[in-house]
Enzyme design. Structure first.
Site, PDB file in Angstrom:
ATOM      1  N   TYR A 124      -6.615   1.635   6.703  1.00 25.79           N
ATOM      2  CA  TYR A 124      -5.608   0.953   6.117  1.00 25.79           C
ATOM      3  C   TYR A 124      -5.339  -0.511   6.994  1.00 25.79           C
ATOM      4  O   TYR A 124      -4.571  -1.247   6.842  1.00 25.79           O
ATOM      5  CB  TYR A 124      -4.240   1.576   6.202  1.00 25.79           C
ATOM      6  CG  TYR A 124      -3.776   2.417   7.329  1.00 25.79           C
ATOM      7  CD1 TYR A 124      -3.455   1.679   8.603  1.00 25.79           C
ATOM      8  CD2 TYR A 124      -3.164   3.670   7.167  1.00 25.79           C
ATOM      9  CE1 TYR A 124      -2.960   2.371   9.640  1.00 25.79           C
ATOM     10  CE2 TYR A 124      -2.879   4.457   8.332  1.00 25.79           C
ATOM     11  CZ  TYR A 124      -2.515   3.663   9.328  1.00 25.79           C
ATOM     12  OH  TYR A 124      -1.991   4.262  10.551  1.00 25.79           O
ATOM     13  N   ASP A 129       0.926  10.354   3.573  1.00 22.23           N
ATOM     14  CA  ASP A 129       1.571  11.147   4.238  1.00 22.23           C
ATOM     15  C   ASP A 129       0.625  12.186   5.012  1.00 22.23           C
ATOM     16  O   ASP A 129       0.347  13.100   4.582  1.00 22.23           O
ATOM     17  CB  ASP A 129       2.596  11.848   3.630  1.00 22.23           C
ATOM     18  CG  ASP A 129       3.856  12.587   4.285  1.00 22.23           C
ATOM     19  OD1 ASP A 129       3.641  12.329   5.698  1.00 22.23           O
ATOM     20  OD2 ASP A 129       4.514  13.233   3.923  1.00 22.23           O
ATOM     21  N   GLU A 165       0.990  -1.219  -0.020  1.00 28.21           N
ATOM     22  CA  GLU A 165       0.098  -0.104   0.028  1.00 28.21           C
ATOM     23  C   GLU A 165       0.788   1.089   0.045  1.00 28.21           C
ATOM     24  O   GLU A 165       2.179   1.254   0.625  1.00 28.21           O
ATOM     25  CB  GLU A 165      -0.802   0.033   1.298  1.00 28.21           C
ATOM     26  CG  GLU A 165      -1.801  -1.174   1.302  1.00 28.21           C
ATOM     27  CD  GLU A 165      -2.208  -1.351   3.087  1.00 28.21           C
ATOM     28  OE1 GLU A 165      -1.873  -0.341   3.801  1.00 28.21           O
ATOM     29  OE2 GLU A 165      -2.271  -2.409   3.483  1.00 28.21           O
ATOM     30  N   LYS A 179      10.761   4.003   2.197  1.00 29.08           N
ATOM     31  CA  LYS A 179      10.632   5.438   2.203  1.00 29.08           C
ATOM     32  C   LYS A 179      11.199   5.757   0.664  1.00 29.08           C
ATOM     33  O   LYS A 179      12.233   5.104   0.245  1.00 29.08           O
ATOM     34  CB  LYS A 179      11.423   6.072   3.195  1.00 29.08           C
ATOM     35  CG  LYS A 179      10.983   5.799   4.667  1.00 29.08           C
ATOM     36  CD  LYS A 179       9.542   6.149   4.986  1.00 29.08           C
ATOM     37  CE  LYS A 179       9.454   7.644   5.561  1.00 29.08           C
ATOM     38  NZ  LYS A 179       9.841   7.817   6.755  1.00 29.08           N
ATOM     39  N   CYS A 209      16.232  47.861 -12.433  1.00 30.36           N
ATOM     40  CA  CYS A 209      16.488  46.551 -12.991  1.00 30.36           C
ATOM     41  C   CYS A 209      18.012  46.001 -13.104  1.00 30.36           C
ATOM     42  O   CYS A 209      18.694  46.782 -13.553  1.00 30.36           O
ATOM     43  CB  CYS A 209      15.640  46.397 -14.331  1.00 30.36           C
ATOM     44  SG  CYS A 209      16.180  45.012 -15.195  1.00 30.36           S
ATOM     45  N   CYS A 219      15.075  46.201 -22.343  1.00 26.47           N
ATOM     46  CA  CYS A 219      15.613  45.345 -21.324  1.00 26.47           C
ATOM     47  C   CYS A 219      15.963  44.089 -21.947  1.00 26.47           C
ATOM     48  O   CYS A 219      15.084  43.459 -22.571  1.00 26.47           O
ATOM     49  CB  CYS A 219      14.764  45.277 -20.065  1.00 26.47           C
ATOM     50  SG  CYS A 219      15.277  43.984 -19.097  1.00 26.47           S
ATOM     51  N   CYS A 223      10.210  45.573 -13.986  1.00 27.01           N
ATOM     52  CA  CYS A 223      11.252  46.571 -14.673  1.00 27.01           C
ATOM     53  C   CYS A 223      10.297  47.241 -15.713  1.00 27.01           C
ATOM     54  O   CYS A 223       9.288  46.604 -16.479  1.00 27.01           O
ATOM     55  CB  CYS A 223      12.150  45.573 -15.362  1.00 27.01           C
ATOM     56  SG  CYS A 223      12.972  46.340 -16.938  1.00 27.01           S
ATOM     57  N   LYS A 258       2.445   4.610   1.566  1.00 32.14           N
ATOM     58  CA  LYS A 258       2.477   4.965   2.622  1.00 32.14           C
ATOM     59  C   LYS A 258       1.890   6.428   2.636  1.00 32.14           C
ATOM     60  O   LYS A 258       2.659   7.642   2.118  1.00 32.14           O
ATOM     61  CB  LYS A 258       3.787   5.211   3.191  1.00 32.14           C
ATOM     62  CG  LYS A 258       3.873   5.475   4.457  1.00 32.14           C
ATOM     63  CD  LYS A 258       5.201   5.109   5.221  1.00 32.14           C
ATOM     64  CE  LYS A 258       5.243   5.223   6.631  1.00 32.14           C
ATOM     65  NZ  LYS A 258       5.470   6.865   7.096  1.00 32.14           N
ATOM     66  N   CYS A 317      18.995  46.151 -17.170  1.00 24.00           N
ATOM     67  CA  CYS A 317      18.901  47.111 -18.091  1.00 24.00           C
ATOM     68  C   CYS A 317      18.919  48.612 -17.328  1.00 24.00           C
ATOM     69  O   CYS A 317      18.952  49.594 -17.794  1.00 24.00           O
ATOM     70  CB  CYS A 317      17.632  47.260 -19.006  1.00 24.00           C
ATOM     71  SG  CYS A 317      16.271  47.629 -18.026  1.00 24.00           S
TER      72      CYS A 317
HETATM   73  S1  IVH Z   1       0.006   0.372   8.915  1.00 28.05           S
HETATM   74  C1  IVH Z   1       1.316  -1.750  12.479  1.00 28.05           C
HETATM   75  N1  IVH Z   1      -0.424   1.292   6.593  1.00 28.05           N
HETATM   76  O1  IVH Z   1       2.874   5.384   8.823  1.00 28.05           O
HETATM   77  C2  IVH Z   1       1.011  -1.162  11.194  1.00 28.05           C
HETATM   78  N2  IVH Z   1       0.639   2.747   8.052  1.00 28.05           N
HETATM   79  O2  IVH Z   1       5.000   4.287  11.045  1.00 28.05           O
HETATM   80  C3  IVH Z   1       0.794   0.351  11.437  1.00 28.05           C
HETATM   81  N3  IVH Z   1       0.823   5.187   7.468  1.00 28.05           N
HETATM   82  O3  IVH Z   1       1.921   6.678  11.487  1.00 28.05           O
HETATM   83  C4  IVH Z   1       0.585   1.347  10.125  1.00 28.05           C
HETATM   84  N4  IVH Z   1       0.013   4.847   5.328  1.00 28.05           N
HETATM   85  O4  IVH Z   1      -0.130   6.555  10.153  1.00 28.05           O
HETATM   86  C5  IVH Z   1      -0.001   1.499   7.608  1.00 28.05           C
HETATM   87  N5  IVH Z   1      -0.988   2.130   4.425  1.00 28.05           N
HETATM   88  C6  IVH Z   1      -0.446   2.406   5.404  1.00 28.05           C
HETATM   89  C7  IVH Z   1       0.064   3.481   5.919  1.00 28.05           C
HETATM   90  C8  IVH Z   1       0.474   3.613   7.354  1.00 28.05           C
HETATM   91  C9  IVH Z   1       0.366   5.815   6.108  1.00 28.05           C
HETATM   92  C10 IVH Z   1       1.543   5.706   8.510  1.00 28.05           C
HETATM   93  C11 IVH Z   1       0.941   5.617   9.795  1.00 28.05           C
HETATM   94  C12 IVH Z   1       1.769   5.544  10.743  1.00 28.05           C
HETATM   95  C13 IVH Z   1       3.101   5.502  10.149  1.00 28.05           C
HETATM   96  C14 IVH Z   1       3.525   4.151  10.554  1.00 28.05           C
END
Ligand code: IVH
Length: 679
Positions: A228, A120, A116, A317, A411, A435, A429, A118, A414
């Site tokens: 999630y 933000d 999945e 990451k 400017c 210019c 300008c 991650k 020029c």
């Molecule tokens: S699973 C034990 N799935 O990432 C599993 N976390 O350090 C715990 N996060 O603050 C999390 N997308 O909020 C999971 N698809 C995803 C995620 C996700 C973002 C964030 C979560 C947590 C950090 C994990």
């Protein structure tokens, strides 16, 4: 209860169900069922009944989403099951190590992983009792979080009630609350216009919005929930795979991520990373990596936890999009219209996948808003292909010898005076084409792909030609053929490249009216406006002689744009340039005498083009549609007759669907264009 009362109570319940269905379709499925006006109508009808019968108000009524401030701030709540964090991996090797470790511990030959993005944002735990949302709690330290239920309820993608007749008695869902990029940009733009502090990134904006004590403020922020995992459940047998658990959550009314996928083994994980990394910039929300989870719940249980993180999951990451660096100095660049842009020269730093040594500071207001000084340490952000921005000054790290950024009064190129028009943020300008910088930028625009499209006349060559005084106006481009020897003298120009360049210049003479007008570089006249005004006026004479009043008649042309067009054609040098270009042989087909057959089958129709097309470029499509008599607009509205939607069409497609505007895919478009004989 009397009969009328029963019927209005039933009506109320029906309205709640309808509204919740509409909102689920819109906010979770991204497939609106009805136009906004219909939603509003039902909402008002519901409000009216509830006002008459406050005793009937239901907990899952959409009117209950925005409530009052909690009396004593946010209460602390202990999580039923701790909210864990994830171990991080920064390269493929660590991923391979992870997979080997998990394989060994679980004694499985090949593992199935659920992958999945991650997201933000911020982690949240939502508790449902008998299907009804009772509490939303932040992650906090993982063991104890804050009760932010009143704020959570304002988020439309959070179901107030699970979409099932047979909910588990207790269910805790975990997910991420985030702010989509578009909403973030808008929010920051509004804040900047009001001179308020802007948010550094969508994540901070989401966090700041959830921390508001007044749910009305949170309600005004474009937040989204994506589920999630299932954190805890009573009285219901969970499926044996994480993936199926997520599908169940989706059925119950939660948004789950569309990109989630089950893969086999480490190779599946690595391929998934490459696939999503390539899509990252195009997504409508920020992601900072990929989360891999062992899919089998039995295997998850077997693997267990170390400290605060599960052994069965890892976060790989992406390269960071934010970095801290120092401002070495500030330069002032002069743009095509003379706008002076302050640019921070940075201690080079690797961010967003490239080494960045400059970041825009936009204008003086922005410098003041950031409170930035030379030698300051700053946070810079480079997301996608967007130019790097300075988003925050780390004032606590300000060196003693930091100095104010002084905006020039003349400017830098020029030496003409710089002026700031009342009510505008930009300083300009006043040198016009005297210019050199403005001239260079104007020429670069003139030859660019969407304008006269002259291949081979790149930025560097234009700069050299201006410095050599060979180009003083766009007309001079068409006189270059008289001076081949001078061209040959330029850096990296040989016989072949000169010949190619002269051919490209010659070919550009046959153009389109809208391209020509766009190429002139009239302020505020972008590609779309150039299209609308040329379509409206039909001939150059008509456009050049149009009065302010006539210009305002054109759809999408307001008083400011109209004024810029007028001012442009009132200036003698501009008129001379236009005539010079025509004398050199620049020409186009007039709208009235349409190229091929004179037929304009799409006359009176308004088209919008969006998404990625494979067979044509979007510009080609627009040119074809215009030739057929259609008007091409930049945004979908009730007046749109058709949306041409390529791959990955986003908000325009959603809007078209909600307004019931007909949508045409690339195949249908191709058929239509072939049918009309334009391709
Ligand atoms: S699973 C034990 N799935 O990432 C599993 N976390 O350090 C715990 N996060 O603050 C999390 N997308 O909020 C999971 N698809 C995803 C995620 C996700 C973002 C964030 C979560 C947590 C950090 C994990």
């Amino acid at each position: 209860m009397s009969d009328t009362q029963t019927s209005s109570r039933e009506e109320m319940l029906t309205l709640i169900r309808q509204l919740n269905d509409y909102s689920y379709a819109y906010h979770v499925k991204d497939e609106p069922l009805v136009p906004d006006a219909e939603y509003d109508r039902c909402y008002r009808a519901l409000q009216a009944i509830e006002a008459q019968h406050p005793e009937w108000v239901q907990a899952d009524s959409p009117t209950q989403r925005v409530g009052e401030k909690p009396d004593n701030g946010f209460a602390s709540v202990e999580h039923t099951v701790p909210m864990l964090s994830l171990d991080n991996a920064f390269d493929n090797d660590s991923m391979v190590d992870f997979d080997e470790r998990v394989q060994k511990l679980s004694q499985a030959a090949v593992l199935t992983y659920c992958c999945e993005p991650k997201l933000d944002g911020l982690a949240i735990s939502l508790r449902y009792e008998d299907g009804l949302l009772v509490r939303g709690v932040t992650r906090g330290d993982g063991l104890v979080g804050e009760d932010i239920t009143s704020n959570i309820k304002t988020i439309y993608s959070v179901p107030m009630r699970l979409r099932t007749e047979t909910p588990p008695p207790v269910l805790e869902v975990r997910g991420e609350i985030y702010m989509p990029k578009e909403g973030f940009e808008k929010l920051n733009q509004q804040a900047a216009e009001k001179g308020e502090k802007t948010f550094v990134n969508p994540r901070n904006a989401a966090a700041g919005s959830l921390r508001q004590l007044d749910p009305k403020i949170t309600a005004s922020r474009p937040l989204v929930l994506c589920a999630y995992s299932i954190g805890y459940v009573e009285g219901w047998q969970q499926p044996d795979s994480h993936y199926e658990g997520l599908l169940q959550l989706s059925e119950w009314g939660f948004k789950i991520n569309q990109l989630m996928q089950r893969v086999e083994g480490i190779q599946g994980c690595l391929d998934y990373y490459d696939k999503v990394a390539a899509e990252r910039d195009g997504l409508s929300y920020d992601i900072d990596g990929i989360v891999y989870k062992v899919d089998s719940i039995a295997q998850q249980k077997q693997l267990g936890f170390v400290a605060r993180a599960p052994r069965w999951a890892i976060a790989r990451k992406f390269p960071a999009q934010e970095e801290v660096t120092q401002i070495l100095g500030v330069d002032f660049q002069v743009g095509r219209t003379g706008a002076i842009t302050p640019v921070a020269r940075l201690q080079p730093t690797f961010v967003g996948g490239v080494t960045v040594s400059n970041a825009t500071l936009h204008n003086q207001d922005e410098i003041e808003r950031l409170g930035v000084k030379v030698k300051d340490w700053v946070m810079i952000r480079r997301a996608g292909d967007v130019i790097p921005q300075v988003v925050q000054v780390l004032t606590e790290r300000r060196p003693e010898d930091a100095t104010e950024v002084v905006f020039p009064v003349q400017c830098p190129v020029c030496e003409s005076d710089i002026e700031r028009v009342e009510g505008e943020a930009v300083q300009r300008c006043t040198g016009g084409l005297v210019c050199g910088a403005q001239l260079k930028e104007r020429l670069k625009h003139f030859v660019s792909r969407k304008a006269m499209d002259i291949d081979g006349l790149g930025d560097k060559l234009i700069e050299q030609l201006v410095d050599a005084k060979l180009l003083n106006t766009p007309v001079d481009i068409y006189r270059l053929k008289e001076k081949p020897a001078r061209l040959l003298a330029m850096e990296r120009m040989g016989d072949k490249s000169v010949e190619k360049l002269l051919n490209a210049i010659e070919a550009s003479k046959q153009t389109l009216f809208n391209r020509f007008v766009y190429a002139l570089g009239i302020r505020e006249v972008g590609e779309a406006t150039a299209r609308t005004v040329t379509q409206y006026f039909g001939t150059l004479d008509a456009l050049m002689n149009a009065t302010q009043e006539e210009l305002i008649e054109v759809e999408d042309v307001g008083p400011i744009v109209a004024q810029h067009i007028r001012l442009f054609f009132e200036q003698e040098d501009n008129v001379a340039t236009v005539h010079g270009l025509l004398e050199q042989g620049v020409h186009w087909q007039m709208a009235e005498s349409s190229e091929d057959s004179g037929e304009r089958p799409l006359e009176g129709k308004t088209y919008v083009v969006t998404g990625t097309l494979s067979r044509y470029s979007r510009d080609e499509v627009k040119d074809h549609l215009i030739k057929l008599g259609a008007k091409v607009s930049g945004s979908v509205s009730g007046k749109t007759d058709c949306l041409v939607a390529g791959e990955k069409a986003g908000s325009k497609l959603t809007k078209a669907q909600s307004l019931e505007v007909p949508v045409m895919d690339e195949e249908a478009l191709h058929e239509m264009l072939t049918g009309f004989g334009v391709v």
